[in-house]
Write an enzyme that holds these catalytic residues in place. Structure first.
Site, PDB file in Angstrom:
ATOM      1  NE  ARG A 149      28.809  42.236  67.030  1.00 56.31           N
ATOM      2  CZ  ARG A 149      27.996  41.530  66.230  1.00 56.31           C
ATOM      3  NH1 ARG A 149      28.563  40.151  66.231  1.00 56.31           N
ATOM      4  NH2 ARG A 149      27.225  41.659  65.327  1.00 56.31           N
ATOM      5  CD  GLU A 166      33.999  35.197  60.859  1.00 51.06           C
ATOM      6  OE1 GLU A 166      33.220  35.173  61.740  1.00 51.06           O
ATOM      7  OE2 GLU A 166      34.972  36.015  60.828  1.00 51.06           O
ATOM      8  CE  LYS A 198      28.231  43.307  62.343  1.00 52.75           C
ATOM      9  NZ  LYS A 198      28.539  42.078  61.645  1.00 52.75           N
ATOM     10  NE  ARG A 215      43.628  58.735  51.214  1.00 57.74           N
ATOM     11  CZ  ARG A 215      44.831  58.338  51.268  1.00 57.74           C
ATOM     12  NH1 ARG A 215      46.007  59.056  51.336  1.00 57.74           N
ATOM     13  NH2 ARG A 215      44.868  56.937  51.317  1.00 57.74           N
ATOM     14  CE1 TYR A 248      27.814  44.947  59.187  1.00 64.64           C
ATOM     15  CE2 TYR A 248      30.207  45.429  59.404  1.00 64.64           C
ATOM     16  CZ  TYR A 248      29.023  44.529  59.189  1.00 64.64           C
ATOM     17  OH  TYR A 248      29.379  43.494  58.956  1.00 64.64           O
TER      18      TYR A 248
END
Length: 281
Positions: free
Chosen positions: A52, A176, A144, A100, A33
């Site tokens: 990114r 962070e 991310k 799945r 995301y």
């Protein structure tokens, strides 16, 4: 009035938007995301976010399911349809829907979703109070991904203690914040922040702020630091796409800079906001 959102090529009222229960983002957190800030109806640091995004997709062996031109148009169309002046656009791309299986599917059609969030971003910041907490996330924080349960749990620990957020610690050093990069300002005015690696997200706002700091002739040192060093610093702050430069005025009940934003952070915050308005597209 509901928002207009974007799902797989279609603009829809949010209440009509659906994604398959077999989507791997839902089943495996198999997706990435980005969040891009919007100021004055324009996109902030947009190029950095899309660069990114492509890197994150590549690290997970996923393709970019939409051209850069189309993606920019979707962002601008959502701003227009939702009359968004200030806030953010959230973008998520997953590997798509498939039965799945831990093995990546070969022919799944990727899912792409975008939506807006109206929120104030440019108001003056009075500072936040944080705690420290163990970093229990996976080892590839530079990607991310949508697997955000660990930082969400950590943020809730901070909230339970009556604080605003947390800085996560691994092997004795700050990595962070739960959704931000972390910085301290030493008593001689040096900005210290952890160096880029797989241990932290390569923040787009981080890159922009460090570039500005360099242009302002501020000294920067990229290295790990401890909570104890942070508590003894002159100032501290965090950066994130929708928090910009956010002063930190307390760490584990130790107050910094008299409980108010310090001069270095205040200056950086002001200039970053000014430059973001100028460069927004």
């Amino acid at each position: 009035m509901s928002r207009t959102v974007y799902v797989n090529g279609n603009y829809l009222p949010e209440e009509n938007a659906t994604v398959s229960i077999f989507d791997r983002g839902f089943l495996f957190a198999d997706g990435v995301y980005e969040v891009t800030a919007v100021l004055d109806g324009k996109l902030v640091d947009y190029a950095g976010h899309t660069t990114r995004l492509e890197r994150s997709l590549g690290e997970l062996k996923m393709e970019m399911p939409i051209s850069q031109e189309e993606l920019l148009e979707v962002h601008r169309e959502l701003i227009k349809r939702n009359n968004l002046n200030e806030g953010a656009i959230y973008l998520q791309i997953t590997r798509g829907a498939a039965d799945r299986d831990f093995v990546f599917p070969k022919d799944a059609e990727q899912t792409i979703v975008l939506f807006t969030q109206a929120k104030p971003l440019s108001a003056p910041k009075t500072g936040i109070r944080i705690i420290s907490a163990p970093d229990i996330r996976w080892g590839r924080r530079d990607i991310k991904t949508v697997q955000l349960l660990a930082p969400s749990m950590t943020k809730m620990i901070a909230k339970a203690e009556g604080k605003d957020d947390a800085w996560m610690v691994q092997d004795g050093f700050v990595t962070e914040g739960t959704s931000s990069n972390a910085y301290i300002v030493t008593k001689d005015g040096k900005i210290v922040t952890r160096n880029l690696s797989n241990s932290i997200l390569h923040g787009i706002t981080r890159a922009a702020v460090l570039k500005l700091a360099t242009e302002l002739d501020m000294e920067i040192e990229e290295r790990p630091f401890t909570i104890e060093e942070a508590q003894q610093a002159a100032e501290a702050f965090a950066t994130a796409a929708t928090a910009f430069v956010n002063p930190i005025i307390e760490i584990d009940n130790v107050e910094l800079s008299g409980g108010t934003p310090g001069p270095v952070v205040t200056r950086l915050s002001k200039i970053y906001l000014e430059e973001s308005r100028k460069a927004a597209m």
